[in-house]
Scaffold this motif. Structure first.
Motif, PDB file in Angstrom:
ATOM      1  N   CYS B 181       0.846  -1.213   0.000  1.00 35.38           N
ATOM      2  CA  CYS B 181       0.000   0.000   0.000  1.00 35.38           C
ATOM      3  C   CYS B 181       0.870   1.249   0.000  1.00 35.38           C
ATOM      4  O   CYS B 181       0.441   2.315  -0.424  1.00 35.38           O
ATOM      5  N   PHE B 182       2.104   1.120   0.529  1.00 33.32           N
ATOM      6  CA  PHE B 182       3.066   2.228   0.493  1.00 33.32           C
ATOM      7  C   PHE B 182       4.244   1.801  -0.383  1.00 33.32           C
ATOM      8  O   PHE B 182       4.589   0.622  -0.437  1.00 33.32           O
ATOM      9  N   HIS B 183       4.872   2.795  -1.031  1.00 34.34           N
ATOM     10  CA  HIS B 183       6.125   2.505  -1.729  1.00 34.34           C
ATOM     11  C   HIS B 183       7.204   2.190  -0.690  1.00 34.34           C
ATOM     12  O   HIS B 183       8.011   1.270  -0.856  1.00 34.34           O
ATOM     13  N   CYS B 184       7.208   2.977   0.347  1.00 35.49           N
ATOM     14  CA  CYS B 184       8.095   2.726   1.473  1.00 35.49           C
ATOM     15  C   CYS B 184       7.596   3.546   2.652  1.00 35.49           C
ATOM     16  O   CYS B 184       6.703   4.383   2.491  1.00 35.49           O
ATOM     17  N   PHE B 185       8.147   3.293   3.843  1.00 33.41           N
ATOM     18  CA  PHE B 185       7.712   4.012   5.044  1.00 33.41           C
ATOM     19  C   PHE B 185       8.935   4.488   5.824  1.00 33.41           C
ATOM     20  O   PHE B 185       9.889   3.747   6.021  1.00 33.41           O
ATOM     21  N   PHE B 186       8.870   5.755   6.278  1.00 36.54           N
ATOM     22  CA  PHE B 186       9.950   6.341   7.081  1.00 36.54           C
ATOM     23  C   PHE B 186       9.418   6.833   8.423  1.00 36.54           C
ATOM     24  O   PHE B 186       8.347   7.443   8.486  1.00 36.54           O
ATOM     25  N   GLU B 187      10.189   6.630   9.460  1.00 38.25           N
ATOM     26  CA  GLU B 187       9.853   7.256  10.742  1.00 38.25           C
ATOM     27  C   GLU B 187      11.109   7.884  11.325  1.00 38.25           C
ATOM     28  O   GLU B 187      12.165   7.244  11.401  1.00 38.25           O
ATOM     29  N   MET B 188      10.983   9.142  11.729  1.00 39.39           N
ATOM     30  CA  MET B 188      12.077   9.813  12.430  1.00 39.39           C
ATOM     31  C   MET B 188      11.680   9.880  13.898  1.00 39.39           C
ATOM     32  O   MET B 188      10.513  10.140  14.217  1.00 39.39           O
ATOM     33  N   HIS B 189      12.630   9.678  14.812  1.00 34.66           N
ATOM     34  CA  HIS B 189      12.284   9.598  16.235  1.00 34.66           C
ATOM     35  C   HIS B 189      13.487  10.004  17.067  1.00 34.66           C
ATOM     36  O   HIS B 189      14.619   9.903  16.595  1.00 34.66           O
ATOM     37  N   ILE B 190      13.248  10.458  18.293  1.00 42.40           N
ATOM     38  CA  ILE B 190      14.397  10.620  19.194  1.00 42.40           C
ATOM     39  C   ILE B 190      14.894   9.231  19.559  1.00 42.40           C
ATOM     40  O   ILE B 190      14.110   8.272  19.592  1.00 42.40           O
ATOM     41  N   GLU B 191      16.187   9.120  19.865  1.00 46.77           N
ATOM     42  CA  GLU B 191      16.763   7.798  20.115  1.00 46.77           C
ATOM     43  C   GLU B 191      16.160   7.114  21.337  1.00 46.77           C
ATOM     44  O   GLU B 191      15.987   5.911  21.354  1.00 46.77           O
ATOM     45  N   GLN B 192      15.873   7.869  22.391  1.00 44.84           N
ATOM     46  CA  GLN B 192      15.399   7.310  23.661  1.00 44.84           C
ATOM     47  C   GLN B 192      16.447   6.414  24.300  1.00 44.84           C
ATOM     48  O   GLN B 192      16.122   5.539  25.111  1.00 44.84           O
ATOM     49  N   GLY B 193      17.691   6.622  23.923  1.00 42.24           N
ATOM     50  CA  GLY B 193      18.810   5.919  24.522  1.00 42.24           C
ATOM     51  C   GLY B 193      19.978   6.894  24.528  1.00 42.24           C
ATOM     52  O   GLY B 193      19.869   8.014  24.010  1.00 42.24           O
ATOM     53  N   LYS B 194      21.132   6.466  25.091  1.00 37.60           N
ATOM     54  CA  LYS B 194      22.230   7.399  25.314  1.00 37.60           C
ATOM     55  C   LYS B 194      23.333   7.325  24.259  1.00 37.60           C
ATOM     56  O   LYS B 194      24.331   8.039  24.342  1.00 37.60           O
TER      57      LYS B 194
END
Lengths: 411, 411
Positions: B181-194
């Motif tokens: 249904c998508f050509h591709c999917f991207f998610e940007m996020h804070i790492e939530q790690g150090k």
């Protein structure tokens, strides 16, 4: 003396058990709607005793029957009607119902002294974090401000609760009584321990009451993402709290020969999400014994663990003392009177200590005080399974009635 | 491509942070009033993008911009706006705001493919005990009934919450999308790690996402009076629970080389009174890793402790599995594209794994999927102190925009 009316005793116990009844036991917290309704119902049942009913400034109920000498100090009895969350039908209630039955048994007797029955408020610490509030205030130890310092999230403080119930916390001192206000004080209670149930003795005559030392331990770590924080980077307040729970257990087990016990009954975890490392945990601790030195030893070991774990786990741990009562010795003379009554009635008994705190422990500061225990099944109380056999209850009431009669006649 | 508008990004992040703001952080639970209000506010802010706005059957929001070929599968981006209790301002929000800024940066570009931004519902497990509910339903793994099995006392079940929010849980399957249904999917996020915060690298390119295994452990002992029950007669559910908390910690520490972590985030104690020995304790456990074998080792050790302690402490312990997702590998090809973009822009980066679960992990079943991380201060998230530097955020958005542009042009 009239004979004990078994049906009446059973009916009063069963009737009060309806107030606050839930699927998981009886929850009739101090000053709750259910607490007030239970009192009202009980007063309706015993109208034929023609007692004079008064309430003090914080809602302790006083039921009085006159003696030949209205100015002589009364023989007082008392206990409480409030329960813990999910509690049973006997803790406190037995002492109130038993004392009422004693009033009935002595109804036709000519007594020199007046009799009083006190229904104390807020004996259980469930609601406000402090136990025996009603009797403490009556004995002049503590005030509504102090009892408002352990308010739980979402509940009223003791002061606000008094206001909401129609009492004025600023006038609490009107409820304070002076030493000598009673000729003596008696409380009958279920044992809440297993000793009598195991030995088969019918009456426990109490010589000392253990007093609770209560404190809050707050562990402050660092709330963090549960998935993305490597184990070695964590300051998980709950892990340190778990070590403390085990250290508290161990400290009490070490002192168990001296009758000291310790319990963590409440755990508050913040923020309390499955995907967040706990940043803050509060443990509520109850430590008790009849031996002051043993209590201090346990406390020392717990404080040692607090310091050690704070350093090892690199978290902040603070301890807030809520109550630190001393064990209370009761009247030798009245205990001997109970022994005499038991021997005369050929009733087996045991002289023992009380692990649980009771209103009697504060009345001991106002007048010679004594307590008797009736056996409770498997020692279980503060639980829906709390149970005392009718036969044992009747024996307890008869022993109490005989003792009351003896001290209410003559100087 | 237009330049990134720093002021707009900052304003959108700050604006959303107002919804659910409290003294102790941001609490914007899934489907709460605050969650709806934040969505509405955000849509108002970006009206000039002229996006086509639709909502699927369970409330996932889809914002679409057409491409030259309206029938080609869109390049999708997405993340979430809901937070944990007392959470921060970046987790999820950054991915939504970042994707909107990418839409602005590409506003004047001729793209062959449509672009879609999905604001997923209920990514955090705080409210319903299950994480990434919106993306799970979209990917066809799980249904409202399943997500209603871990309802907390006093809150609505997921099904009832859907109904109350105006959705029909019986029509949830209309939200399911097909592979491709998508050509591709991207998610940007804070790492939530150090990791990035410590190494100083600006972008994390994610190759695997750890998946949570979640379960409830219930310990049943015996509620009893805290003062009158000798230590040796107790069946204190909390003492056993404390042993389990430490055993869970130990099991994860043993596997920490493989990146496995475990957390007890919720503790429920019954009856929860200072003067009653806990009769029942429930622990909610979150176990994660990118290495399936390591997760199983930890689980085996935890189950071993459960059996051992049940026997030693003579209590009943039951384990209820809530979720047991497998770690998810992301697209190699898209990761290489991100590497290329970073190298061309002279931006330092690290190829890494994600310890936290994300919506992207379910999108990976529908289309080639990739994620990038921006550094977050001290690795702290799910906490009011959660923070990402504006410069790092801008870099992340620019990298994402470059990648999106490349895949949106041509077949």
């Amino acid at each position: 003396m009239k004979k004990l009316n078994r049906e009446r005793v059973n009916n009063l116990l069963a009737g009060i058990a309806q107030f606050g009844k839930t699927e998981k036991g009886i929850t009739r917290l101090a000053y709750s709607e259910e607490d007030f309704a239970a009192q009202k119902w009980l007063l309706d049942q015993v109208k034929d005793l023609d007692l004079q009913v008064t309430e003090d400034a914080i809602g302790n109920l006083i039921l009085r029957r006159e003696g030949r000498h209205t100015d002589w100090a009364p023989v007082a009895m008392g206990s409480h009607l409030d329960t813990v969350t999910q509690g049973g039908a006997y803790d406190g209630v037995l002492g109130v119902v038993g004392a009422l039955e004693v009033m009935y048994m002595l109804q036709d007797e000519q007594l020199d002294r007046p009799l009083e029955l006190i229904v104390f408020r807020a004996e259980e610490s469930t609601r406000f974090g402090f136990a025996t509030i009603g009797s403490k205030i009556m004995a002049g130890v503590g005030d509504p401000k102090k009892f408002s310092t352990a308010t739980k999230k979402g509940d009223l403080s003791f002061e606000d609760c008094l206001r909401e119930s129609g009492y004025d916390p600023d006038r609490y001192s009107e409820a304070i009584r002076n030493k000598g206000c009673f000729h003596c004080f008696f409380e009958m209670h279920i044992e809440q321990g297993k000793v009598l149930d195991e030995t088969g003795e019918m009456i426990g005559i109490v010589r000392n009451i253990a007093a609770p030392t209560r404190f809050k331990i707050t562990v402050e770590g660092l709330a963090d993402h549960s998935g993305a924080t490597p184990m070695s980077f964590r300051k998980d307040a709950l892990v340190t709290a778990a070590r403390l729970i085990l250290a508290i257990q161990e400290a009490a087990v070490k002192e168990s020969e001296n009758g000291t016990v310790a319990t963590v009954g409440i755990v508050e975890v913040e923020p309390g999400s499955i995907n967040v490392i706990p940043g803050k945990v509060v443990l509520w601790v109850d430590l008790r014994g009849v031996n002051e030195e043993s209590i201090q030893n346990a406390l020392k070991n717990i404080n040692g663990a607090v310091s050690l774990f704070a350093e090892e786990d690199e978290v902040l741990i603070t301890v807030d003392m809520l109550t630190a009562d001393k064990p209370v010795p009761l009247s030798d003379e009245l205990a001997e009177l109970f022994e005499e009554v038991c021997r005369e009635g050929d009733i087996s008994y045991r002289v023992m200590n009380s692990g649980a705190g009771h209103d009697a422990m504060h009345m001991a500061a106002l007048a010679p005080t004594s307590m008797i225990f009736v056996p409770c099944k498997e020692g279980i109380s503060h639980n829906p399974r709390e149970y005392a056999k009718p036969e044992d209850i009747f024996t307890g009431i008869e022993v109490l009635a005989a003792a009351v009669k003896r001290v209410a006649v003559g100087r």
